[in-house]
Scaffold this active site. Structure first.
Site, PDB file in Angstrom:
ATOM      1  N   HIS A  23       0.829  -1.205   0.000  1.00  0.00           N
ATOM      2  CA  HIS A  23       0.000   0.000   0.000  1.00  0.00           C
ATOM      3  C   HIS A  23       0.867   1.260   0.000  1.00  0.00           C
ATOM      4  O   HIS A  23       0.538   2.247  -0.658  1.00  0.00           O
ATOM      5  CB  HIS A  23      -0.905   0.015   1.237  1.00  0.00           C
ATOM      6  CG  HIS A  23      -1.961  -1.044   1.230  1.00  0.00           C
ATOM      7  ND1 HIS A  23      -3.305  -0.763   1.291  1.00  0.00           N
ATOM      8  CD2 HIS A  23      -1.871  -2.397   1.173  1.00  0.00           C
ATOM      9  CE1 HIS A  23      -4.000  -1.890   1.265  1.00  0.00           C
ATOM     10  NE2 HIS A  23      -3.146  -2.895   1.211  1.00  0.00           N
ATOM     11  N   ASP A 125      -5.886   5.863   2.464  1.00  0.00           N
ATOM     12  CA  ASP A 125      -6.054   4.518   1.929  1.00  0.00           C
ATOM     13  C   ASP A 125      -7.495   4.078   2.168  1.00  0.00           C
ATOM     14  O   ASP A 125      -8.081   4.352   3.218  1.00  0.00           O
ATOM     15  CB  ASP A 125      -5.086   3.563   2.635  1.00  0.00           C
ATOM     16  CG  ASP A 125      -4.992   2.208   1.958  1.00  0.00           C
ATOM     17  OD1 ASP A 125      -5.992   1.467   1.975  1.00  0.00           O
ATOM     18  OD2 ASP A 125      -3.925   1.888   1.416  1.00  0.00           O
ATOM     19  N   GLN A 310      12.956  -6.497  -7.577  1.00  0.00           N
ATOM     20  CA  GLN A 310      12.003  -7.344  -8.290  1.00  0.00           C
ATOM     21  C   GLN A 310      11.706  -6.851  -9.702  1.00  0.00           C
ATOM     22  O   GLN A 310      11.699  -7.637 -10.656  1.00  0.00           O
ATOM     23  CB  GLN A 310      10.703  -7.441  -7.488  1.00  0.00           C
ATOM     24  CG  GLN A 310       9.617  -8.266  -8.176  1.00  0.00           C
ATOM     25  CD  GLN A 310       8.463  -8.571  -7.265  1.00  0.00           C
ATOM     26  OE1 GLN A 310       8.602  -9.353  -6.329  1.00  0.00           O
ATOM     27  NE2 GLN A 310       7.308  -7.969  -7.519  1.00  0.00           N
ATOM     28  N   HIS A 325       2.156 -14.764  -6.035  1.00  0.00           N
ATOM     29  CA  HIS A 325       0.945 -14.849  -5.222  1.00  0.00           C
ATOM     30  C   HIS A 325      -0.222 -14.076  -5.826  1.00  0.00           C
ATOM     31  O   HIS A 325      -1.327 -14.111  -5.291  1.00  0.00           O
ATOM     32  CB  HIS A 325       1.236 -14.306  -3.821  1.00  0.00           C
ATOM     33  CG  HIS A 325       1.668 -12.865  -3.808  1.00  0.00           C
ATOM     34  ND1 HIS A 325       2.751 -12.411  -4.519  1.00  0.00           N
ATOM     35  CD2 HIS A 325       1.156 -11.777  -3.177  1.00  0.00           C
ATOM     36  CE1 HIS A 325       2.894 -11.110  -4.317  1.00  0.00           C
ATOM     37  NE2 HIS A 325       1.939 -10.699  -3.520  1.00  0.00           N
ATOM     38  N   ASN A 329       0.368  -5.237  -7.243  1.00  0.00           N
ATOM     39  CA  ASN A 329       1.629  -4.612  -7.642  1.00  0.00           C
ATOM     40  C   ASN A 329       2.530  -5.606  -8.360  1.00  0.00           C
ATOM     41  O   ASN A 329       3.193  -5.272  -9.348  1.00  0.00           O
ATOM     42  CB  ASN A 329       2.356  -4.048  -6.419  1.00  0.00           C
ATOM     43  CG  ASN A 329       1.599  -2.914  -5.766  1.00  0.00           C
ATOM     44  OD1 ASN A 329       1.065  -2.045  -6.438  1.00  0.00           O
ATOM     45  ND2 ASN A 329       1.533  -2.925  -4.444  1.00  0.00           N
ATOM     46  N   SER A 330       2.542  -6.836  -7.879  1.00  0.00           N
ATOM     47  CA  SER A 330       3.418  -7.853  -8.462  1.00  0.00           C
ATOM     48  C   SER A 330       2.975  -8.254  -9.860  1.00  0.00           C
ATOM     49  O   SER A 330       3.798  -8.380 -10.774  1.00  0.00           O
ATOM     50  CB  SER A 330       3.462  -9.086  -7.550  1.00  0.00           C
ATOM     51  OG  SER A 330       4.076  -8.775  -6.315  1.00  0.00           O
ATOM     52  N   GLU A 333       3.847  -5.616 -12.400  1.00  0.00           N
ATOM     53  CA  GLU A 333       5.268  -5.674 -12.750  1.00  0.00           C
ATOM     54  C   GLU A 333       5.560  -6.862 -13.656  1.00  0.00           C
ATOM     55  O   GLU A 333       6.416  -6.782 -14.546  1.00  0.00           O
ATOM     56  CB  GLU A 333       6.113  -5.740 -11.479  1.00  0.00           C
ATOM     57  CG  GLU A 333       6.108  -4.441 -10.689  1.00  0.00           C
ATOM     58  CD  GLU A 333       6.984  -4.469  -9.457  1.00  0.00           C
ATOM     59  OE1 GLU A 333       7.260  -3.391  -8.907  1.00  0.00           O
ATOM     60  OE2 GLU A 333       7.399  -5.572  -9.042  1.00  0.00           O
ATOM     61  N   ALA A 348      -6.988 -11.788   0.016  1.00  0.00           N
ATOM     62  CA  ALA A 348      -7.272 -10.399  -0.376  1.00  0.00           C
ATOM     63  C   ALA A 348      -7.701 -10.324  -1.840  1.00  0.00           C
ATOM     64  O   ALA A 348      -8.615 -11.032  -2.258  1.00  0.00           O
ATOM     65  CB  ALA A 348      -6.057  -9.516  -0.079  1.00  0.00           C
ATOM     66  N   ASP A 349      -7.017  -9.482  -2.634  1.00  0.00           N
ATOM     67  CA  ASP A 349      -7.410  -9.294  -4.032  1.00  0.00           C
ATOM     68  C   ASP A 349      -6.816 -10.337  -4.971  1.00  0.00           C
ATOM     69  O   ASP A 349      -7.069 -10.304  -6.179  1.00  0.00           O
ATOM     70  CB  ASP A 349      -6.988  -7.897  -4.501  1.00  0.00           C
ATOM     71  CG  ASP A 349      -5.473  -7.712  -4.488  1.00  0.00           C
ATOM     72  OD1 ASP A 349      -4.818  -8.275  -3.591  1.00  0.00           O
ATOM     73  OD2 ASP A 349      -4.947  -6.996  -5.359  1.00  0.00           O
TER      74      ASP A 349
END
Length: 463
Positions: A23, A125, A310, A325, A329-330, A333, A348-349
């Site tokens: 976040h 947030d 990363q 996972h 964000n991952s 990318e 979660a999402d």
């Protein structure tokens, strides 16, 4: 020449971010854009979270933004000393962080009321929107909800039909800002535009880590290993599961066995469980005895418990697959890197992202699901091998990921004024208008009074 004395001062925004890396980092990227555009910022955070502002401090001189540092409240059930989600053993502690920051709204309100240049808006947030939106209404300033995830995931996370308090607070925002981009999330962004007063809903992503603002090539042992000429294009798997996932020994062993059996070269960024002080003893978390050492000797793989760059890894031509996972964000990318993403959604999402990317867009492949699931090592090994093979059957998946990644980069193309760049500019324009003498808008309180008693209308467009 115009009288500079009549010029409105720069608008001031108070930023309250959820204390989790996934976040904080997107909000830092957005803050960088705001500061560059001449907006004054104050970050409200607790002492142990100050260190996360360092990437922003490297880009902006001292005094360019301020901090409001408040002690973390004493919350029953919270592990002693914990101030960030990375310091607790699971996402089930998130409600305690929401409770803690709700308690901080009291001193935040006192600070705003006594400030010589009080903020015109609170950007919070969305996790904290229920308490922070009430605070903004009480003080007569604007509330802006910031979502580190895409628009559809926000809806899915906070309840069908908008029955949760958090969802209702977000729908009463003066503006909503999403870490998403044009061409991926359009129907869902439009859903919120139709329901937010004034239609102030902005897709400003992807909000990439400020790591990409470093000058010159990144120097890191993992990048040096990837630069070895023995690695052909798309031949290496990157394995990374973010900062929140804690694997059982059985899960670690299943992944390790799959990597070994696949024959792939790999980089595995391992998260050591909380409480384990010895980060070198991989067998304690489930690694087969001697596997990491053998992989290093054979130059087949790197297993590290340290931080790795990363995004630079995923952008390297030698890397062709990413076991992840499915955090937002991952996966963004991964798309930008143009790799085949092997998705293991957990919480979660994650599940919503996997459904969208794998099941509907065919730009990723689902290989497992569930926080406690243990993958079949043989099946996972085949997926890893196929993802790094030119004839493994994933050519269309890679092609789709590359195309969607291009859309993401196009959105944040500053030189050509991409869609997300324009959205940030429009948001800043709206915020600056709050300081303009000509600005004539109903107060947040009056907006709220008009909305009292209105039933929230559900019906978010599905993908």
């Amino acid at each position: 020449m115009a009288d500079s004395g009549n010029r409105a001062p720069p608008p001031h925004i108070l930023i309250i971010t959820f204390p989790a890396i996934g976040h904080i980092f997107p909000q830092l990227r957005l803050a960088h854009q705001f500061l560059t555009a001449g907006v004054t910022l104050t970050f409200m955070l607790t002492p142990k979270n100050l260190k996360f502002l360092q990437p922003l401090q490297r880009l902006h001189p001292p005094g360019k933004f301020q901090t409001l540092v408040l002690p973390f409240p004493d919350i029953p059930g919270m592990p002693p000393g914990a101030e960030n989600l990375i310091e607790v053993p699971g996402l089930h502690f998130a409600p305690l962080f929401i409770q803690a920051y709700a308690e901080l709204c009291g001193p935040v309100g006192e600070w705003i009321e006594s400030h010589p240049d009080p903020p015109v808006a609170i950007m919070s947030d969305v996790f904290f929107s229920e308490a922070t939106q009430r605070l903004a209404v009480r003080l007569g300033i604007k509330f802006v909800g910031f979502s580190p995830v895409n628009a559809h995931s926000l809806y899915c996370c906070w309840g069908e039909g908008g029955e949760s308090g958090i969802c209702r607070a977000n729908m009463r925002s003066w503006a909503l800002v999403f870490n998403t981009f044009e061409g991926l999330d359009d129907l869902n962004v439009e859903f919120y535009k139709e329901r937010i007063d004034g239609g102030r809903v902005y897709a400003v992503g992807p909000l990439l880590s400020l790591e990409s603002h470093t000058s010159g090539p990144i120097k890191h042992e993992v990048i040096e290993w990837l630069n070895d000429s023995s690695h052909s294009d798309n031949s290496v798997v990157y394995v990374g599961f973010g900062t929140q996932v804690n694997f059982s020994p059985w899960q670690v062993k299943a992944i390790a066995d799959a990597l070994d059996a696949s024959g792939c070269k790999f980089i595995w960024a391992v998260k050591v469980p909380l409480g384990q002080n010895d980060h070198t003893d991989l067998t304690a978390i489930g690694f087969p005895e001697g596997l990491a050492e053998r992989m290093a000797e054979e130059k087949r793989g790197i297993v590290t418990t340290e931080w790795v760059p990363q995004r630079a890894i995923l952008n390297h031509p030698a890397v062709g697959a990413y076991l992840t996972h499915s955090g937002w964000n991952s996966v963004v990318e991964g798309l930008i890197g143009g790799v085949v993403m092997l998705l293991w959604p957990m919480q979660a999402d994650h599940h919503d992202n996997a459904k969208r990317l794998a099941d509907e867009l065919n730009v990723a492949v689902r290989v497992c699901a569930g926080l406690e699931a243990v993958p079949d090592s043989a099946q996972l090994a085949k997926a890893l091998a196929d993802a790094t093979s030119a004839d493994g059957g994933y050519a269309e998946v890679r092609k789709g990921a590359v195309e969607l990644g291009k859309k993401a980069l196009s959105a944040i193309d500053e030189e050509n004024a991409g869609s997300s760049i324009r959205s940030v500019e429009e948001f800043v324009k709206q915020v600056k208008a709050l300081r303009s003498p000509e600005f004539d808008d109903t107060t947040t309180a009056s907006i709220m009074s008009k909305r009292e008693g209105l039933e929230f209308e559900s019906g978010l467009e599905s993908y």
